[in-house]
Design a protein around this motif. Structure first.
Motif, PDB file in Angstrom:
ATOM      1  N   VAL A   1      34.735  52.102  28.615  1.00 32.43           N
ATOM      2  CA  VAL A   1      35.363  51.458  29.633  1.00 32.43           C
ATOM      3  C   VAL A   1      34.449  51.441  31.053  1.00 32.43           C
ATOM      4  CG1 VAL A   1      37.350  51.372  29.984  1.00 32.43           C
ATOM      5  CG2 VAL A   1      37.018  52.581  27.982  1.00 32.43           C
ATOM      6  N   ILE A   2      34.249  52.258  31.505  1.00 34.82           N
ATOM      7  CA  ILE A   2      33.157  52.302  32.804  1.00 34.82           C
ATOM      8  C   ILE A   2      32.743  50.997  32.681  1.00 34.82           C
ATOM      9  CG2 ILE A   2      32.029  53.217  34.406  1.00 34.82           C
ATOM     10  CD1 ILE A   2      33.293  56.231  33.681  1.00 34.82           C
ATOM     11  N   VAL A   3      31.671  50.744  31.537  1.00 34.76           N
ATOM     12  CA  VAL A   3      30.663  49.637  32.014  1.00 34.76           C
ATOM     13  C   VAL A   3      31.289  48.173  32.205  1.00 34.76           C
ATOM     14  CG1 VAL A   3      28.607  48.322  30.346  1.00 34.76           C
ATOM     15  CG2 VAL A   3      28.904  50.803  30.811  1.00 34.76           C
ATOM     16  N   HIS A   4      32.555  47.942  31.501  1.00 38.21           N
ATOM     17  CA  HIS A   4      33.431  46.925  30.708  1.00 38.21           C
ATOM     18  C   HIS A   4      34.310  46.455  32.407  1.00 38.21           C
ATOM     19  CE1 HIS A   4      35.830  44.086  29.522  1.00 38.21           C
ATOM     20  NE2 HIS A   4      36.436  44.628  29.364  1.00 38.21           N
ATOM     21  N   LEU A   5      34.266  47.800  32.965  1.00 42.73           N
ATOM     22  CA  LEU A   5      35.406  47.581  34.402  1.00 42.73           C
ATOM     23  C   LEU A   5      33.887  46.917  35.293  1.00 42.73           C
ATOM     24  CD1 LEU A   5      37.865  50.489  34.501  1.00 42.73           C
ATOM     25  CD2 LEU A   5      38.300  48.165  34.430  1.00 42.73           C
ATOM     26  N   GLN A   6      33.323  47.662  35.507  1.00 44.63           N
ATOM     27  CA  GLN A   6      32.370  46.849  36.539  1.00 44.63           C
ATOM     28  C   GLN A   6      31.962  46.296  36.194  1.00 44.63           C
ATOM     29  OE1 GLN A   6      29.199  50.314  35.519  1.00 44.63           O
ATOM     30  NE2 GLN A   6      29.160  50.783  38.072  1.00 44.63           N
ATOM     31  N   LYS A   7      31.710  45.324  34.998  1.00 45.38           N
ATOM     32  CA  LYS A   7      31.263  44.131  34.250  1.00 45.38           C
ATOM     33  C   LYS A   7      32.165  42.750  34.525  1.00 45.38           C
ATOM     34  CE  LYS A   7      31.799  43.036  30.089  1.00 45.38           C
ATOM     35  NZ  LYS A   7      31.686  42.528  28.518  1.00 45.38           N
ATOM     36  N   CYS A   8      33.475  43.544  34.270  1.00 41.66           N
ATOM     37  CA  CYS A   8      34.775  42.676  35.400  1.00 41.66           C
ATOM     38  C   CYS A   8      34.676  42.003  36.938  1.00 41.66           C
ATOM     39  CB  CYS A   8      35.895  43.112  34.608  1.00 41.66           C
ATOM     40  SG  CYS A   8      36.764  43.263  32.926  1.00 41.66           S
ATOM     41  N   ILE A   9      34.074  43.638  38.043  1.00 41.33           N
ATOM     42  CA  ILE A   9      34.183  43.354  39.088  1.00 41.33           C
ATOM     43  C   ILE A   9      32.668  42.116  39.445  1.00 41.33           C
ATOM     44  CG2 ILE A   9      33.839  44.711  41.238  1.00 41.33           C
ATOM     45  CD1 ILE A   9      35.396  46.784  40.029  1.00 41.33           C
ATOM     46  N   LYS A  10      31.760  42.540  38.274  1.00 40.78           N
ATOM     47  CA  LYS A  10      30.822  41.852  38.822  1.00 40.78           C
ATOM     48  C   LYS A  10      30.824  40.203  38.732  1.00 40.78           C
ATOM     49  CE  LYS A  10      26.644  44.328  37.273  1.00 40.78           C
ATOM     50  NZ  LYS A  10      25.312  45.185  36.687  1.00 40.78           N
ATOM     51  N   TYR A  11      32.022  39.935  37.525  1.00 39.48           N
ATOM     52  CA  TYR A  11      32.124  38.626  37.447  1.00 39.48           C
ATOM     53  C   TYR A  11      32.932  38.032  38.534  1.00 39.48           C
ATOM     54  CZ  TYR A  11      30.469  38.342  32.529  1.00 39.48           C
ATOM     55  OH  TYR A  11      29.428  38.636  31.385  1.00 39.48           O
ATOM     56  N   ALA A  12      34.030  38.907  38.866  1.00 39.87           N
ATOM     57  CA  ALA A  12      34.441  38.637  39.785  1.00 39.87           C
ATOM     58  C   ALA A  12      34.553  38.495  41.393  1.00 39.87           C
ATOM     59  CB  ALA A  12      35.498  39.683  40.166  1.00 39.87           C
ATOM     60  N   LEU A  13      33.288  39.023  41.869  1.00 39.05           N
ATOM     61  CA  LEU A  13      32.223  39.072  42.705  1.00 39.05           C
ATOM     62  C   LEU A  13      32.361  37.589  43.038  1.00 39.05           C
ATOM     63  CD1 LEU A  13      31.125  42.806  43.182  1.00 39.05           C
ATOM     64  CD2 LEU A  13      33.029  40.535  44.615  1.00 39.05           C
ATOM     65  N   ALA A  14      31.408  37.167  41.240  1.00 38.85           N
ATOM     66  CA  ALA A  14      29.939  36.307  41.464  1.00 38.85           C
ATOM     67  C   ALA A  14      30.823  35.166  41.640  1.00 38.85           C
ATOM     68  CB  ALA A  14      29.298  36.078  39.975  1.00 38.85           C
ATOM     69  N   LYS A  15      31.954  34.657  40.550  1.00 45.06           N
ATOM     70  CA  LYS A  15      32.893  33.885  40.205  1.00 45.06           C
ATOM     71  C   LYS A  15      34.208  33.632  41.573  1.00 45.06           C
ATOM     72  CE  LYS A  15      31.118  32.522  36.787  1.00 45.06           C
ATOM     73  NZ  LYS A  15      30.093  31.718  36.176  1.00 45.06           N
ATOM     74  N   ASN A  16      34.077  33.836  42.794  1.00 46.26           N
ATOM     75  CA  ASN A  16      34.851  33.797  43.399  1.00 46.26           C
ATOM     76  C   ASN A  16      34.274  33.102  44.994  1.00 46.26           C
ATOM     77  OD1 ASN A  16      37.866  33.448  42.231  1.00 46.26           O
ATOM     78  ND2 ASN A  16      37.085  35.533  41.635  1.00 46.26           N
ATOM     79  N   GLN A  17      34.689  32.593  45.954  1.00 44.81           N
ATOM     80  CA  GLN A  17      34.154  31.860  46.589  1.00 44.81           C
ATOM     81  C   GLN A  17      34.685  32.495  47.838  1.00 44.81           C
ATOM     82  OE1 GLN A  17      30.984  31.610  47.076  1.00 44.81           O
ATOM     83  NE2 GLN A  17      31.055  31.445  44.999  1.00 44.81           N
ATOM     84  N   THR A  18      36.565  32.359  48.171  1.00 44.40           N
ATOM     85  CA  THR A  18      37.285  32.347  48.913  1.00 44.40           C
ATOM     86  C   THR A  18      37.882  33.621  49.165  1.00 44.40           C
ATOM     87  OG1 THR A  18      39.156  31.037  47.445  1.00 44.40           O
ATOM     88  CG2 THR A  18      38.171  30.160  48.712  1.00 44.40           C
ATOM     89  N   LYS A  19      38.878  34.126  49.600  1.00 49.17           N
ATOM     90  CA  LYS A  19      39.010  35.606  49.996  1.00 49.17           C
ATOM     91  C   LYS A  19      40.331  35.751  49.040  1.00 49.17           C
ATOM     92  CE  LYS A  19      41.306  39.100  53.204  1.00 49.17           C
ATOM     93  NZ  LYS A  19      43.135  38.518  52.290  1.00 49.17           N
ATOM     94  N   ASP A  20      41.194  34.778  49.240  1.00 47.95           N
ATOM     95  CA  ASP A  20      42.460  34.846  48.722  1.00 47.95           C
ATOM     96  C   ASP A  20      42.200  34.672  46.705  1.00 47.95           C
ATOM     97  OD1 ASP A  20      44.076  34.730  50.827  1.00 47.95           O
ATOM     98  OD2 ASP A  20      44.545  32.235  50.774  1.00 47.95           O
ATOM     99  N   ASP A  21      41.447  33.695  46.312  1.00 46.94           N
ATOM    100  CA  ASP A  21      40.784  33.707  44.743  1.00 46.94           C
ATOM    101  C   ASP A  21      40.261  35.125  44.946  1.00 46.94           C
ATOM    102  OD1 ASP A  21      41.896  30.934  44.707  1.00 46.94           O
ATOM    103  OD2 ASP A  21      39.530  30.610  44.539  1.00 46.94           O
ATOM    104  N   LEU A  22      39.284  35.509  44.858  1.00 50.01           N
ATOM    105  CA  LEU A  22      38.790  36.980  45.082  1.00 50.01           C
ATOM    106  C   LEU A  22      40.144  38.020  45.514  1.00 50.01           C
ATOM    107  CD1 LEU A  22      35.854  38.874  44.399  1.00 50.01           C
ATOM    108  CD2 LEU A  22      36.049  38.897  47.216  1.00 50.01           C
ATOM    109  N   GLU A  23      40.503  37.768  45.889  1.00 51.06           N
ATOM    110  CA  GLU A  23      42.048  39.581  45.742  1.00 51.06           C
ATOM    111  C   GLU A  23      42.503  39.339  45.021  1.00 51.06           C
ATOM    112  OE1 GLU A  23      44.736  41.468  48.908  1.00 51.06           O
ATOM    113  OE2 GLU A  23      44.063  39.114  49.118  1.00 51.06           O
ATOM    114  N   GLU A  24      43.033  37.878  44.426  1.00 55.70           N
ATOM    115  CA  GLU A  24      44.518  37.816  43.448  1.00 55.70           C
ATOM    116  C   GLU A  24      43.312  38.351  42.023  1.00 55.70           C
ATOM    117  OE1 GLU A  24      45.889  34.104  40.947  1.00 55.70           O
ATOM    118  OE2 GLU A  24      44.451  33.811  42.251  1.00 55.70           O
ATOM    119  N   ASN A  25      41.829  38.076  41.994  1.00 52.29           N
ATOM    120  CA  ASN A  25      41.636  38.203  40.956  1.00 52.29           C
ATOM    121  C   ASN A  25      40.860  39.209  40.859  1.00 52.29           C
ATOM    122  OD1 ASN A  25      39.759  38.364  38.389  1.00 52.29           O
ATOM    123  ND2 ASN A  25      38.332  36.923  39.621  1.00 52.29           N
ATOM    124  N   LEU A  26      40.443  40.049  41.334  1.00 51.08           N
ATOM    125  CA  LEU A  26      40.323  41.979  41.862  1.00 51.08           C
ATOM    126  C   LEU A  26      41.903  42.459  41.311  1.00 51.08           C
ATOM    127  CD1 LEU A  26      38.055  42.445  44.433  1.00 51.08           C
ATOM    128  CD2 LEU A  26      37.267  42.517  42.269  1.00 51.08           C
TER     129      LEU A  26
END
Length: 601
Positions: free
Chosen positions: A454-479
């Motif tokens: 589960v820890i590895v999966h959560l880290q992977k999801c955070i990596k995807y969020a940091l890579a795909k979102n270019q604006t503050k609002d989109d990143l905050e919504e995704n996180l």
């Protein structure tokens, strides 16, 4: 009553016998490092050859046949030749590290002169004294680049059945090569810093020009120009006046003034008429004219005054009690990942400590003292950062943005000591690693069921969020949606990253979670919620992330030359190897050939 028997004590306080010890005189130049080869230690200060010296018959040698044969063309005394190289004509040897001289007797019975013949190429570092052998200088480069210290070199030589070299001579060879390696590395870093600065400033200037062109207003009638969006009010007013004068030619009849201007319309057109009456320059005159003042080819940018660098500090010992550290400043991946500055810190100097311990009160001999840091090992990172930034500013390549871990001690020290406000970009891998540390700490908590999967999966999801979102609002919504998504709550999800939102009619499968199903432990969600709340609160910092992976690669290269199990920090051997790493990253293996060219070998 008999008098008490008094025994003498040694320096450590133990009782010592009163017997006189037998002193065996040992030559100062002999260092017995390997007992199995103690009879074959190479000494550069050994006396001249003696008749019947058969040491040259033992072991192997590195011989350059061209050099050897060219020196056997004729005898130095009688000038007859060639000099015969036979088993009986060789009467001795003078070994100089891996090179040396053979003493060969002239075959002319009337001469019998003993010629000293080198069997390797030589070069000179100083005008006086004997020349240095090229193979020894190259051995010094090999010590810095790959082999290691004197003991390791002698182990290699013993395995090859080559005569070992005394440690004193090996350190001299290493220091001779290291000084030139440092000069090559510094010139390479200076060139890399200049190139990186110019390329980045050029890119920033192009971006500013493109943005300004998009924000320009409409073209002003009659003038053929347009104003920038941030033009001053006085400039806007002046351009409007000139435009109004050109659009109202009927004002020329009475010569009225242009509203709000000290110049009349007649004055404006008289000046332009004079320009038209000027005779055009002949082609020959145009070619002969030269501008006395050269135009500035590069203009400073408006939003930036310096480049961005990745910074990282590593210690030669794990923990915060290391005596040495090194800091790398490297350019971005777009500009080549070059080393632009290195700073090596020492908390001690071996030579100074030896003299203070064994010769107290005496003047310390002249040497290169490497002690340049006073304080804790943890303080080295911020002090080295300030020193590196200051040296880069002095060289004309200032830094505006630092990319690295989340430690802000360096930023605050730069602001307090240099008065510069630096912008900090967090390293993406350090961000993921720090979040992972908190998750693994929760994994070890009693009563919390959080598996490593589960820890590895959560880290992977955070990596995807940091890579795909270019604006503050989109990143905050995704996180904010990551944690509820893992527990089957898709109310915060968006269709661009949630498969359930895109196809609500189909059954959603969590492919990376255990049993491919959503998590159901409410207690686990309560423990995870504070962690993800802090992550989403820092979304503004995570939008523009940097990378310091090139510095991690440089640290790995340093450990190949300086293993953490060995201590090189008492002398300048550490500086030589850190600069060799910088030269290798910037120039590749070609820096070794540049080193040899510098010595004319």
């Amino acid at each position: 009553m008999a008098a008490p028997f008094e025994k003498t004590r040694d320096k450590k306080g133990r009782f010592a016998a009163n017997k006189k010890k037998r002193v065996v005189s040992v030559p100062r130049y002999v260092r017995n490092e390997h007992s199995y080869t103690s009879a074959n230690i190479s000494r550069t200060d050994q006396p001249e050859h003696a008749e019947g010296d058969d040491n040259w018959k033992e072991g192997r040698r590195i011989v350059e046949f061209g050099v050897l044969l060219s020196n056997l063309r004729h005898c130095e005394a009688c000038r007859l030749g060639p000099v015969a190289l036979t088993y009986d004509s060789v009467v001795g040897e003078l070994q100089k590290g891996l090179g040396g001289y053979l003493y060969v007797k002239c075959s002319n019975n009337d001469c019998n002169h003993v010629n000293r013949v080198p069997y390797g190429s030589t070069h000179r570092v100083k005008k006086l004294g004997m020349p240095c052998f090229a193979v020894n200088t190259k051995l010094g480069t090999a010590m810095i680049d790959s082999l290691g210290g004197p003991d390791r070199v002698n182990n290699v030589l013993a395995a090859l059945n080559l005569k070992p070299i005394s440690q004193k001579n090996l350190k001299m060879i290493e220091r001779r090569a290291g000084n030139f390696v440092e000069s090559i590395a510094k010139s390479s870093m200076s060139k890399a810093a200049k190139d990186s600065f110019e390329l980045e400033m050029e890119d920033v200037g192009n971006e500013e020009s493109k943005k300004a062109q998009e924000e320009m207003g409409e073209e002003i009638d009659g003038l053929g120009v347009s104003l920038f969006h941030d033009a001053s009010p006085s400039v806007k007013k002046l351009v409007c006046r000139e435009s109004a004068a050109l659009q109202s030619p009927e004002l020329l009849k009475d010569g009225t003034d242009v509203p709000g201007s000290s110049r009349t319309v007649k004055d404006i057109f008289k000046g332009r008429a004079k320009l038209k009456k000027r005779a055009p320059c002949q082609p020959s005159q145009q070619q002969s004219l030269k501008c006395k003042k050269k135009l500035v080819s590069k203009f400073p940018t408006k939003t930036r005054s310096g480049m961005s660098c990745a910074v990282d500090t590593a210690w030669q010992k794990r923990g915060f009690d290391s005596l040495t550290s090194h800091t790398f400043f490297m350019s971005k991946a777009k500009y080549g990942k070059k080393v632009v500055k290195t700073v090596v810190s020492h908390r001690t100097c071996g030579t100074c400590k030896w003299w203070q311990r064994n010769r107290p009160g005496q003047e310390i001999r002249k040497h290169r003292c490497v002690h340049n840091h006073t304080g804790s090992a943890r303080l080295m990172e911020s002090v080295s950062g300030v020193q590196g930034i200051k040296e880069l500013i002095d060289s004309g390549t200032p830094v505006d943005i630092l990319e690295g871990d989340g430690d802000n001690t360096m930023i605050s020290r730069i602001k307090s000591e240099l008065g510069i406000t630096m912008k900090k970009r967090l390293d993406k891998n350090h961000v993921i690693k720090n979040i992972g540390k908190r998750l693994y700490a929760l994994h070890g908590t009693k009563g919390v069921k959080l598996s490593k999967t589960v820890i590895v999966h959560l880290q992977k999801c955070i990596k995807y969020a940091l890579a795909k979102n270019q604006t503050k609002d989109d990143l905050e919504e995704n996180l904010k949606a990551i944690l509820p998504h893992q527990f089957g709550d898709h109310s915060c999800c968006a269709a661009r990253f949630c498969g359930f939102k895109r196809n609500p009619s189909e059954k959603y499968i969590h492919r990376s979670l255990p049993y491919k199903a959503a998590l159901k432990n409410d207690q686990l969600r309560q423990h995870l919620q504070p962690i993800f709340d802090q992550v989403s609160a820092r979304a503004a910092q995570y939008v523009d992330l940097g990378s310091s992976q090139q510095c991690e690669h440089a640290n790995k290269e340093v450990t190949m030359r300086i293993p953490k199990s060995l201590h090189y920090g008492n002398s300048d051997a550490l500086d030589f190897r850190v600069h060799a790493t910088a030269a290798f990253i910037n120039e590749g293996r070609g820096y070794i050939s540049k080193h040899h060219v510098g010595f004319s070998i």
